[in-house]
Structure formats: structure tokens, C-alpha cells
Design an enzyme around this catalytic site. Structure first.
Site, PDB file in Angstrom:
ATOM      1  N   CYS A  25       0.907  -1.257  -0.258  1.00 51.92           N
ATOM      2  CA  CYS A  25      -0.131   0.334  -0.195  1.00 51.92           C
ATOM      3  C   CYS A  25       1.057   0.986  -0.096  1.00 51.92           C
ATOM      4  CB  CYS A  25      -1.184   0.065   1.310  1.00 51.92           C
ATOM      5  SG  CYS A  25      -2.395   1.425   0.903  1.00 51.92           S
ATOM      6  N   HIS A  33      -3.848  -5.054   0.093  1.00 55.60           N
ATOM      7  CA  HIS A  33      -3.485  -5.198   1.219  1.00 55.60           C
ATOM      8  C   HIS A  33      -3.675  -6.863   1.275  1.00 55.60           C
ATOM      9  CE1 HIS A  33      -3.075  -1.352   3.834  1.00 55.60           C
ATOM     10  NE2 HIS A  33      -4.421  -1.277   2.423  1.00 55.60           N
ATOM     11  N   GLU A  89      -2.611  -9.300   3.244  1.00 57.14           N
ATOM     12  CA  GLU A  89      -2.954  -9.237   4.763  1.00 57.14           C
ATOM     13  C   GLU A  89      -4.360  -9.187   4.999  1.00 57.14           C
ATOM     14  OE1 GLU A  89      -1.456  -6.453   4.046  1.00 57.14           O
ATOM     15  OE2 GLU A  89      -2.093  -4.427   5.437  1.00 57.14           O
TER      16      GLU A  89
END
Lengths: 196, 251
Positions: free
Chosen positions: A77, A178, A180
Site C-alpha cells: 500500500c 493489502h 494481509e
């Protein structure tokens, strides 16, 4: 495996830590240059604003240091945007790993909301982060600035216009989305990075 | 193409999920982390956890819960309830939440929206609005729908956006718990007025209601609780249905 997450004045680095732990890796969140240098993999995460984070990186000698890393590095990001040449956000000179600008989304229609927030698809995927099975898969994005498609683009997403969802050059990898926070697809991409 | 989002909402009291009908009479519905993980596996795009505990002790329990959710679940989640100051936001983000939702505290202290946006970015700040349709207007309420205010939905949503809200979560008290569909007309007005995403809430009973919130209401996301908690609608089947109906969802 020794994985270092670079600690700096950016938000939400803990979700990367949690995601790696779910994959069975115990990362170290650190700004200790020695620890980062010795890690097998380095993650450069970040949610935040370009100018204040770049200022922090420069003041802490992290800018030259990150540029000089030799092991696989994954920017996420804001991390990816800071790895570019320059950001329109705060008119900020960045690390210059990828020779590209970071631009602000300009809405074309009323429906074009900024930030681009939510799940969107990856197309034209390449590099070792993405197998062909990831073509067309959804990942999670939250950003108001984007990197135009360029020679380092290894995945493209369309929002207002096609932009770089991921970049790759030498040992430097980066995702605008993202991983994650991208469910199973994100876990697969993180695992591919750890397996480089 | 950016997908429309399906968001299960979990009301949490003393570490357990509950869901009210018309904001009263809570019924229990399970362990919040397990439930969230299950929704994530079924294809939920985000989760919302609302702390409806009033006590100080309850706050601590909720923060611990946020940590467990962040550790176990790999999709974004928003937390709300009892956020009155920037310090609360900091505590919940540090625990691993991706966004915070503020409701009564934003009405009481609109500057809080600006403070959150300035310190953590607009994308972190969801402004939730509970409004009831009465005397031909959408009146905003405080404290989970218990106290009427002198503010109206469209004015307040516009102000919240200009102060830096990243999303508006609009719950129609008129439709909540009734399971007869979302408030699509009001949602469409919000879509016309605002430049930030709108999350529809209150009224889901059938799969068609979700479709209508996206097509007629032009919402960016649809939130529901009891239809998911009590297994009346499965998220996977809902997304298959929406996709077949031409709504772009993540499958």
C-alpha cells in the site's frame, strides 16, 4: 524463517504481523537496521500519508537503507507508493526504486468515489508473487493515490482507470492492495513472497 | 471492477454476539470470533463488531476481543460502540481494527470526525447514522435509537462527509428488524448526495432485499445481522444469487 517488518511512523503494521503468524512465521517488527539487514525477507507495510512518512524515513536513515536491501522486499500500500519516484501526495520525493509517479485518483463520474475502497480484481498477473490461478481474483484495496501502469507493473486493477495493483523490479516487490486483509487470496500471495 | 460488499454485523455484549429486533429485546447468537471466522470462510467481505456493553470492564473485554479477531480473521473489520474520544480510536486501531464506526459521539461532538480523519485518515472513519422516518423526514437518533435529536439524515450525512467521514453506515430504524427490505429510497438519495461509500443497514429478510439495496438503493455495501446469525440466509448462496442477478460481488 527470519522476516522483518519495518517499523516506522505508519499505521496498521500489526495486521501484517498477524497475517504472517497465521502462516506460521514469527516476524520481528523493528527499525533496527542490523536486524532488518540480516532478515531473509523484509516487509515494508504502511497506511498513512506520504510526506510525513518519507520525512521520518529520511531522518532515520531508512531511505538509503531500504534502497540498498538485497533480500526480497515486499512493499504494501503506502509502502509501495513510497518505493516510487515521487508522490503527488504532499509533492513528496520518494525512494525511487520504481521509476514511476504516484498520482491522485480524479473521479470521472459521480459514482467514482475516492478513496478506492473494497475488493477489486487483479488482471494481467505475472512475476513470482502471482501464479496464473490468481488472474481475476479479488483483493482488498484502500487508497486515494495510485501508480499508473508502467514497465514494472505485474498486476493491473481497473478503478476509474487501469492502475498498478503490483510492481516488481529485481528483489523489490510491491502491492497496492493489502494481502494481509485479502482472505485466502492474500495468504497465497504472502506465501509466494515467503517462498521466493 | 469494484465489488459490492456483504457485511455481517455482530453486536457484542459481555463477549457474546447478540441481535436486537427494533433495537430492543436482545437474542443471543454465538461466539464472536468463531462466528466472524465462519462468515469470512463463507465469503463475507468485511465484518462489523459493535460493542453494546456500557461498562468500563466491558470495554476491556471488547478490546481483547478485537485483538483476537485481528489475529484470526484475514478480512477487514470495523468496530464501533463506546468510541467517545481519539484515545478510544487509537486503542482499537492498535488492537488491530481496520476502521472505527462512530454514531452518538459524532452527533454530540462532530469535531471527532475531523480529528479521526486528520490523525488516521478518512478511510478509518465510518459515521453510523440511526434514523427513523417520522413526520415525512428522517430524524436521527442517539444511543442506539433511544434518544431523538434535532438533526436529519441527509443534512447530517452531508456534514459528516464534509468533515472527513470515509463511509456512511445508514441504519433505518423504520426498517430494522422488520425483515421487509432496506430503505431503498433514502439510500438512493444518499448515493446522489454523497461522494463516499454508503453501507445499507436495517431491513434484510430475503436475498432480493440485498439486490434491491444495490440496484434501487445504489448502496456500496449491505449490512445485516440476524438473517446471517440464525442461518436464514447463507453468505455463499447470497453471493451466488447476487451474481446471477447481475450484481458484481466477490465470489
Amino acid at each position: 524463517m527470519k522476516v522483518a517488518i519495518i517499523k516506522y511512523n505508519a499505521g496498521n503494521i500489526y495486521s501484517v504481523d498477524y497475517a504472517l503468524k497465521r502462516l506460521g512465521v514469527e516476524p520481528v517488527i523493528t527499525d533496527d537496521l542490523g536486524v532488518i539487514r540480516n532478515a531473509e525477507k523484509v516487509i515494508f507495510p504502511g497506511v498513512g500519508e506520504a510526506l510525513s512518512t518519507m520525512t521520518y524515513l529520511r531522518e532515520h536513515g531508512l531511505d538509503d537503507f531500504i534502497r540498498g536491501l538485497m533480500q526480497p522486499v515486499l512493499g504494501i500500500c503506502l509502502g509501495m507508493q513510497l518505493m516510487c519516484m515521487h508522490s503527488e501526495e504532499g509533492d513528496t520525493p520518494c525512494l525511487g526504486i520504481f521509476d514511476s509517479e504516484v498520482k491522485r485518483f480524479i473521479p470521472k463520474r459521480h459514482e467514482d468515489k475516492v478513496p478506492h475502497m473494497g475488493w477489486n480484481t487483479l488482471t494481467d498477473v505475472k512475476s513470482r508473487l502471482f501464479g496464473p490461478e490468481l488472474e481475476g481474483k479479488f483483493t482488498y484495496f484502500v487508497h486515494s493515490y495510485y501508480v499508473p501502469v508502467n514497465e514494472f507493473t505485474v498486476a493491473t486493477t481497473d478503478y476509474i482507470l487501469p492502475f498498478s495493483a503490483a510492481l516488481h523490479k529485481d528483489n523489490f516487490y510491491a502491492t497496492q492492495f493489502h494481502p494481509e486483509k485479502s482472505g485466502d487470496v492474500g495468504e497465497l500471495i504472502l506465501r509466494n513472497f515467503l517462498n521466493l | 471492477m469494484l465489488a459490492k460488499r456483504i457485511i455481517p454485523c455482530l453486536d457484542v455484549k459481555d463477549g457474546k454476539t447478540v441481535k436486537g429486533v427494533n433495537f430492543v429485546n436482545f437474542r443471543e447468537a454465538g461466539d464472536p470470533v468463531e462466528l466472524g471466522a465462519q462468515y469470512s470462510r463463507q465469503g463475507a467481505d468485511e465484518l462489523v463488531y459493535l460493542d453494546i456493553t456500557a461498562s468500563h470492564e466491558g470495554r476491556k473485554t471488547f478490546t481483547e476481543l478485537v485483538k483476537k479477531v485481528a489475529a484470526n480473521i484475514s478480512i477487514p473489520f470495523t468496530v464501533g460502540g463506546g468510541i467517545n474520544a481519539l484515545a478510544d480510536v487509537e486503542r482499537l486501531l492498535a488492537a488491530g481494527a481496520d476502521k472505527v464506526s462512530i454514531n452518538s459521539s459524532a452527533l454530540r461532538n462532530p469535531d471527532l470526525i475531523e480529528e479521526i480523519a486528520k490523525n488516521f485518515g478518512s478511510q478509518v472513519c465510518v459515521v453510523a447514522i440511526d434514523a427513523n422516518f417520522e413526520n415525512e423526514r428522517w430524524l436521527c437518533y442517539l444511543n442506539g435509537g433511544r434518544i431523538p435529536t434535532d438533526r436529519f439524515l441527509f443534512d447530517w450525512a452531508t456534514e459528516a462527509e464534509s468533515r472527513g467521514a470515509g463511509e456512511i453506515l445508514f441504519t433505518s430504524m423504520t426498517h430494522d428488524g422488520v425483515k421487509d427490505g432496506y430503505s431503498n429510497e433514502a439510500l438512493a438519495c444518499l448515493a446522489d448526495l454523497l461522494h463516499i461509500p454508503v453501507i445499507a443497514s436495517g431491513g434484510a429478510g430475503k436475498m432480493e432485499h440485498f439486490r434491491d439495496a444495490f440496484t434501487l438503493g445504489r448502496a456500496d455495501a449491505a449490512l445485516a445481522a440476524s438473517v446471517f446469525h440464525f442461518g436464514e440466509i447463507g453468505i455463499a448462496e447470497l453471493k451466488d444469487y447476487l451474481s446471477a442477478e447481475g450484481v458484481n460481488v466477490r465470489l
